[in-house]
Design an enzyme around this catalytic site. Structure first.
Site, mmCIF file in Angstrom:
data_model
loop_
_atom_site.group_PDB
_atom_site.id
_atom_site.type_symbol
_atom_site.label_atom_id
_atom_site.label_comp_id
_atom_site.label_asym_id
_atom_site.label_seq_id
_atom_site.Cartn_x
_atom_site.Cartn_y
_atom_site.Cartn_z
ATOM 1 N N GLY A 18 47.866 22.735 45.065
ATOM 2 C CA GLY A 18 47.230 22.491 46.357
ATOM 3 C C GLY A 18 46.795 23.750 47.074
ATOM 4 O O GLY A 18 45.819 23.739 47.826
ATOM 5 N N ASP A 19 47.490 24.846 46.839
ATOM 6 C CA ASP A 19 47.101 26.135 47.422
ATOM 7 C C ASP A 19 45.683 26.486 46.977
ATOM 8 O O ASP A 19 44.830 26.843 47.791
ATOM 9 C CB ASP A 19 48.099 27.206 46.995
ATOM 10 C CG ASP A 19 47.759 28.587 47.520
ATOM 11 O OD1 ASP A 19 47.405 28.714 48.716
ATOM 12 O OD2 ASP A 19 47.840 29.556 46.737
#
Length: 134
Positions: free
Chosen positions: A21-22
């Site tokens: 997700g980063d």
């Protein structure tokens, strides 16, 4: 491959989702910056950092509270509750946990192939953060 992704989603491995997700969140921010016409490299980097730092991501979580579905809120909670041995440089443990929560949600949405929802959330975050800055 699909089996591994499903395993990740059912296991609830929030750190793995946050890792993914980063990158998803930063790419979505970069895409939105270019869509808005920021094309000078220095400008792109400067503007992107405003949204992808741990403290900015922590603030972003608060802007999402009202618009998340129950399912999304649950993944945000799972990410926030992950126990990590460190925080990023320049952020508090609480900020780091909120940033991890946002990243977990983005990783989850990406694996569920909900790109339009990612785009919607990113645009909402950017709009809210810019209104606070003005």
């Amino acid at each position: 491959m699909a089996e591994k992704i499903e395993d990740l989603l059912t296991s609830g491995n929030s750190l793995a989702l946050a890792y993914l997700g980063d990158a998803v969140f930063e790419l979505a921010i970069r895409h939105e910056m270019i869509r808005r016409g920021h094309i000078k490299l220095h400008d792109l980097n400067k503007q992107t950092v405003r949204f992808v730092s741990a403290d900015a991501q922590a603030k972003a979580v608060h802007f999402l509270a009202e618009i998340l579905t129950e399912e999304e809120a649950e993944w945000l909670r799972r990410g926030r509750n992950v126990k990590s041995k460190h925080a990023s440089r320049g952020s508090t443990v609480l900020e780091y946990r909120h940033a991890t929560a946002l990243e977990t949600l983005m990783g989850y949405l990406y694996l569920k192939e909900r790109q339009s929802r990612i785009d919607e959330l990113v645009q909402h975050i950017m709009k809210e953060m810019e209104s606070v800055e003005s």
